[in-house]
Structure formats: C-alpha cells, structure tokens
Design an enzyme around this catalytic site. Structure first.
Site, mmCIF file in Angstrom:
data_model
loop_
_atom_site.group_PDB
_atom_site.id
_atom_site.type_symbol
_atom_site.label_atom_id
_atom_site.label_comp_id
_atom_site.label_asym_id
_atom_site.label_seq_id
_atom_site.Cartn_x
_atom_site.Cartn_y
_atom_site.Cartn_z
ATOM 1 N N ARG A 26 0.823 -1.052 0.149
ATOM 2 C CA ARG A 26 0.095 -0.020 -0.109
ATOM 3 C C ARG A 26 0.869 1.352 -0.029
ATOM 4 N NH1 ARG A 26 -5.175 -1.764 1.542
ATOM 5 N NH2 ARG A 26 -6.035 0.183 0.679
ATOM 6 N N ARG A 30 -3.570 7.146 0.821
ATOM 7 C CA ARG A 30 -4.081 8.289 1.464
ATOM 8 C C ARG A 30 -2.979 8.977 2.478
ATOM 9 N NH1 ARG A 30 -9.062 5.424 3.340
ATOM 10 N NH2 ARG A 30 -7.716 3.977 3.341
ATOM 11 N N ARG A 39 -7.020 12.115 -5.371
ATOM 12 C CA ARG A 39 -8.119 11.409 -5.039
ATOM 13 C C ARG A 39 -9.385 12.162 -4.894
ATOM 14 N NH1 ARG A 39 -11.911 9.270 -4.070
ATOM 15 N NH2 ARG A 39 -12.511 7.487 -2.658
ATOM 16 N N ASP A 76 -7.178 -2.391 -7.245
ATOM 17 C CA ASP A 76 -7.952 -2.814 -6.026
ATOM 18 C C ASP A 76 -7.779 -4.342 -6.312
ATOM 19 O OD1 ASP A 76 -8.443 -1.964 -3.221
ATOM 20 O OD2 ASP A 76 -9.880 -3.298 -3.796
ATOM 21 N N TYR A 152 -14.802 -11.540 1.108
ATOM 22 C CA TYR A 152 -15.624 -10.247 0.679
ATOM 23 C C TYR A 152 -16.865 -10.246 0.077
ATOM 24 C CZ TYR A 152 -11.964 -6.817 2.241
ATOM 25 O OH TYR A 152 -11.047 -6.176 3.035
HETATM 26 O O1 CP3 Z 1 0.214 0.972 -3.496
HETATM 27 C C1 CP3 Z 1 -0.692 0.265 -3.754
HETATM 28 O O2 CP3 Z 1 -0.459 -0.860 -2.770
HETATM 29 C C2 CP3 Z 1 -1.983 0.509 -4.261
HETATM 30 C C3 CP3 Z 1 -2.662 -0.400 -4.754
HETATM 31 C C4 CP3 Z 1 -3.542 -1.184 -4.010
HETATM 32 C C5 CP3 Z 1 -4.968 -0.666 -3.240
HETATM 33 N N1 CP3 Z 1 -5.415 -1.506 -2.658
HETATM 34 C C6 CP3 Z 1 -5.516 0.724 -3.394
HETATM 35 C C7 CP3 Z 1 -6.364 1.125 -2.544
HETATM 36 C C8 CP3 Z 1 -3.440 -2.448 -3.557
HETATM 37 C C9 CP3 Z 1 -2.268 -3.468 -3.845
HETATM 38 C C10 CP3 Z 1 -4.692 -2.864 -2.806
HETATM 39 C C11 CP3 Z 1 -4.782 -4.108 -2.167
HETATM 40 C C12 CP3 Z 1 -6.139 -4.328 -1.264
HETATM 41 N N2 CP3 Z 1 -7.174 -3.856 -1.383
HETATM 42 C C13 CP3 Z 1 -6.124 -5.343 -0.272
HETATM 43 C C14 CP3 Z 1 -4.933 -6.280 -0.042
HETATM 44 C C15 CP3 Z 1 -4.029 -5.757 1.108
HETATM 45 C C16 CP3 Z 1 -4.146 -5.533 2.485
HETATM 46 O O3 CP3 Z 1 -4.311 -4.316 2.931
HETATM 47 O O4 CP3 Z 1 -4.446 -6.594 3.142
HETATM 48 C C17 CP3 Z 1 -7.171 -5.146 0.440
HETATM 49 C C18 CP3 Z 1 -7.772 -6.317 1.400
HETATM 50 C C19 CP3 Z 1 -8.212 -4.350 -0.524
HETATM 51 C C20 CP3 Z 1 -9.467 -4.004 -0.094
HETATM 52 C C21 CP3 Z 1 -9.815 -2.732 0.175
HETATM 53 N N3 CP3 Z 1 -9.642 -1.510 -0.823
HETATM 54 C C22 CP3 Z 1 -10.206 -2.067 1.316
HETATM 55 C C23 CP3 Z 1 -10.779 -2.799 2.602
HETATM 56 C C24 CP3 Z 1 -10.254 -0.668 1.290
HETATM 57 C C25 CP3 Z 1 -10.862 0.501 1.803
HETATM 58 C C26 CP3 Z 1 -10.217 0.465 3.268
HETATM 59 C C27 CP3 Z 1 -8.841 0.927 2.988
HETATM 60 O O5 CP3 Z 1 -7.717 0.155 3.320
HETATM 61 O O6 CP3 Z 1 -8.307 1.915 2.404
HETATM 62 C C28 CP3 Z 1 -9.599 -0.546 -0.059
HETATM 63 C C29 CP3 Z 1 -9.591 0.895 -0.637
HETATM 64 C C30 CP3 Z 1 -8.191 1.268 -1.179
HETATM 65 N N4 CP3 Z 1 -7.544 0.494 -2.172
HETATM 66 C C31 CP3 Z 1 -7.705 2.534 -1.234
HETATM 67 C C32 CP3 Z 1 -6.315 2.242 -2.046
HETATM 68 C C33 CP3 Z 1 -5.475 3.518 -2.280
HETATM 69 C C34 CP3 Z 1 -8.144 3.774 -0.521
HETATM 70 C C35 CP3 Z 1 -9.327 4.376 -1.097
HETATM 71 C C36 CP3 Z 1 -9.639 5.757 -1.022
HETATM 72 O O7 CP3 Z 1 -8.724 6.690 -1.266
HETATM 73 O O8 CP3 Z 1 -10.845 6.096 -0.974
#
Ligand code: CP3
Length: 345
Positions: A26, A30, A39, A76, A152
């Site tokens: 990640r 944010r 964003r 994602d 999920y």
């Molecule tokens: O640099 C990176 O890793 C960016 C790419 C990336 C995102 N999500 C962007 C994202 C990757 C590799 C992921 C993987 C992801 N997504 C996982 C596996 C990694 C882990 O943390 O275990 C999971 C479980 C998700 C599902 C997910 N996506 C959730 C639960 C959420 C909301 C809560 C949170 O953690 O932010 C997201 C949203 C998300 N995915 C954001 C980003 C940058 C934030 C969204 C926003 O800006 O509103």
C-alpha cells in the site's frame, strides 16, 4: 541495466545482497498528500481505478518520493468481484460495500462467467506504468487470493468477525468450493492479462487468511492459492513470473507456505515463528516491520527495523517490506526515514 539485473530480481533469485530491495505494501495511498490531491477529484474510488492515466500517476508517486525498488500496479483486489456484477463500491469510513453479495448457493450457480476483457482498464494501467518506469524497476501486478475475494463477496463488506461468511461456508460446503473454483479461474485469467501487459512479478494478497482455523485454512485458502500458482507456473505466458504470497496471520506452519510453490513469502508482522532454516534456499522472503511502529519515535523505528534486518539481511533472497500495508495515519516523512535507515544499515 534491465529488469533482470534489478535488486528485486536478484532477491527473488535467492541471492544474498548487501542492501535489500525495498518496497511497501500500500505504498500509494491516502497517507501521501500527492495522492489525496488526485483522490479528491473522484467521488468514487473505483472510478479512479478505471482511469489508466491516473493509475499510472498514482503508482509512480511513491517511487518519486522515496526512490523505491519496485512499483506496484495501482488498482484494487475487488476489481474481480466488480466484474462479476457484485456491485462493488467504496464508502468513506466504511470500506468496500457490495450491492449484490453472494447470499445463497444459487447465487453461486447463477454467477456470470468472468470476462477478463471487462478489466481492460487494469491492463492499460499496467502497460502505462511499465512504459513510464525506468527499465531497472520491476512492476508488481496483483490479485486477491480466491479465499479473500470469496470472503468479501459473501460478507458484502469489511467486518471484524465475518459471521455471515462463516455461516455461509458451514451451510453451503459445495457452493463454497464451486465459488472458490470460479474465482481461482478468474484470478488466473486476470493475472495472465496483467503479465501480457507488462507485470514482472505477481503478488497474491490473502488478507483474510486469519479468519480460518488450521484445517479450514488448508481446505478453503491454501488449496486454491496452490491451484492458482500451479496454473500460472504451467502457462507459457506466466511460467517465468515470480510469485509472492502474502497471508495475513495464517494458522499454518512454514512448510505449508513453502509447499504452495510461491517464489517468495511475504511475512505478516507477527510471524516470528516462521522457520528461516527450513525456508532457506527454497523461497525468498519479504517483510515484516509492523506498520504501527511507524507511528512511534524515530528511535523506536530504528530499533525495530534493525532487529528485523539483523534477522533477515543475510537470508538468501530478502526483500524489505512492512508486515502489512501502510495506513493513512502514517507520516510520509517516516517512510522516507525508514527507507534511508534500511539503505544505510
Ligand atoms: O500501492 C498500493 O498498494 C496501491 C494499490 C492497492 C490498493 N489496494 C489501493 C487502495 C493494493 C495492492 C490494494 C490491495 C487491497 N485492497 C487489499 C490487500 C492488501 C491488504 O491491505 O491486506 C485489500 C484487503 C483491499 C480491499 C480494500 N480496498 C479495502 C478494505 C479498502 C478500504 C479501506 C482501506 O484500506 O483503505 C480499499 C480501498 C483502497 N484500495 C484505497 C487504496 C489507495 C483507499 C481508497 C480511497 O482513497 O478512498
């Protein structure tokens, strides 16, 4: 220099390196003001993911800021359930919400078949990022593990205990396995397209591995991850692509993880019992600083980081990373500090 000479590739080839390659789960997100500036132009997070130019810019932000050794695709894990018409959206402070979650066995039977071309926006983001990156920096493509995507899709949202999912799998054993098979096939097609578009390495995120006890973990998670890896290793397009497996707090021993045939195991931050002597020469490892440490003082960050490097830096095939993703409350200056102290170690 080319990708095959990159630090990441050397680590994945199980070489001992003076300085480990560094990237962060990640790493785009944010916690970075540059990310928040882009964003805010999008109401919907998934709409932003559907814009390949923006994804390219977002993936490169942490590389520009911290000179990291790998880029990860900006997207994602929930793009697959979205393409299966489960109606994924992201709601502020709530995370992902599914309009049409899997609630009954017939929902699994009635699921549309996965069309990998529905996710062309992802492959376009991959090729844009690849074309912009300098060629000694590998690009990591990714997907969620079949189990994590199933959890999920059944739960319909993030949850602490995933009770709906636990009830579903108890009452619908056959449908659960059918659903996992369908998702495994989708993940394979999806990752193959990412590789065709330019991904150099693949990471599989089993972020809900921790929900399952030892037996269920083998039955519902490991077995499907294994068949996904097996399919990738037997396909002419993907067979040379290194695969990294991240499992969050898995209830299994080191051998079970090695036996998945992943090339690299990404360690969750609490995996002190991972048996390095058993893993040595069969898999590379990645990890595993607790991201919470980055909210502490610089002395603490240094102490905890050094203790990880003391343990792993002489391991044949080591990539420095966190034990889970960077959270929005982390100060980007601490990511810079961390990267510097790992390189100066
Ligand atoms: O640099 C990176 O890793 C960016 C790419 C990336 C995102 N999500 C962007 C994202 C990757 C590799 C992921 C993987 C992801 N997504 C996982 C596996 C990694 C882990 O943390 O275990 C999971 C479980 C998700 C599902 C997910 N996506 C959730 C639960 C959420 C909301 C809560 C949170 O953690 O932010 C997201 C949203 C998300 N995915 C954001 C980003 C940058 C934030 C969204 C926003 O800006 O509103």
């Amino acid at each position: 220099m080319s990708y095959s000479n990159s630090l990441i590739q050397k680590a994945l080839d199980k070489k001992i390196l003076k300085t480990p390659p560094i990237w962060y789960m990640r790493q785009a997100g944010r916690y970075m003001p540059e990310y928040r500036a882009i964003r805010k132009k999008f109401k919907n997070f998934l709409d932003m993911c559907k814009n390949p130019e923006v994804c390219c810019e977002l993936a490169l932000q942490p590389l520009d800021a911290f000179k990291l050794d790998a880029a990860i695709l900006f997207s994602d894990i929930l793009t697959i359930p979205d393409a299966l018409n489960l109606g994924v959206s992201f709601i502020e402070n709530e995370g992902p919400v599914f309009k049409n979650p899997i609630s009954t066995a017939s929902d699994v039977d009635d699921l549309i078949s996965f069309d990998p071309n529905k996710l062309n926006y992802v492959y376009k983001a991959v090729s844009n990022i690849k074309n912009t990156l300098s060629d000694d920096i590998p690009l990591i493509g990714f997907c969620g593990s079949p189990w994590t995507l199933a959890a999920y899709s059944i739960e319909g949202r993030s949850s602490k205990d995933f009770n709906k999912t636990k009830n579903f799998i108890e009452e619908n054993n056959q449908a659960t396995h059918l659903f996992l098979t369908k998702i495994t096939d989708a993940c394979f097609l999806y990752l193959r397209k990412q590789v065709e578009a330019g991904a150099d390495v693949i990471q599989i995120f089993d972020s809900w591995a921790n929900l399952l006890d030892a037996n269920a973990f083998i039955d519902l998670s490991i077995n499907y991850t294994k068949s996904l890896i097996n399919a990738l290793k037997n396909d002419p397009i993907t067979k040379h692509i290194p695969i990294v497996l991240f499992s969050r707090d898995p209830k299994c021993d080191t051998k079970t993880l090695i036996d998945t045939s992943a090339d690299c195991i990404s360690l969750f931050w609490n995996m002190e019992n991972f048996d390095i002597s058993l893993a040595k020469n069969s898999v590379a490892i990645q990890g595993n600083l607790n991201p919470r440490v980055l909210l502490e003082s610089r002395d603490t960050i240094k102490k905890e980081t050094y203790s990880i490097l003391d343990k792993y830096n002489s391991y044949p095939g080591y990539i420095f990373n966190l034990g889970h993703g960077i959270t929005p409350d982390i100060d980007p200056n601490n990511i810079k500090f961390l990267t510097d102290i790992v390189r100066d170690y």
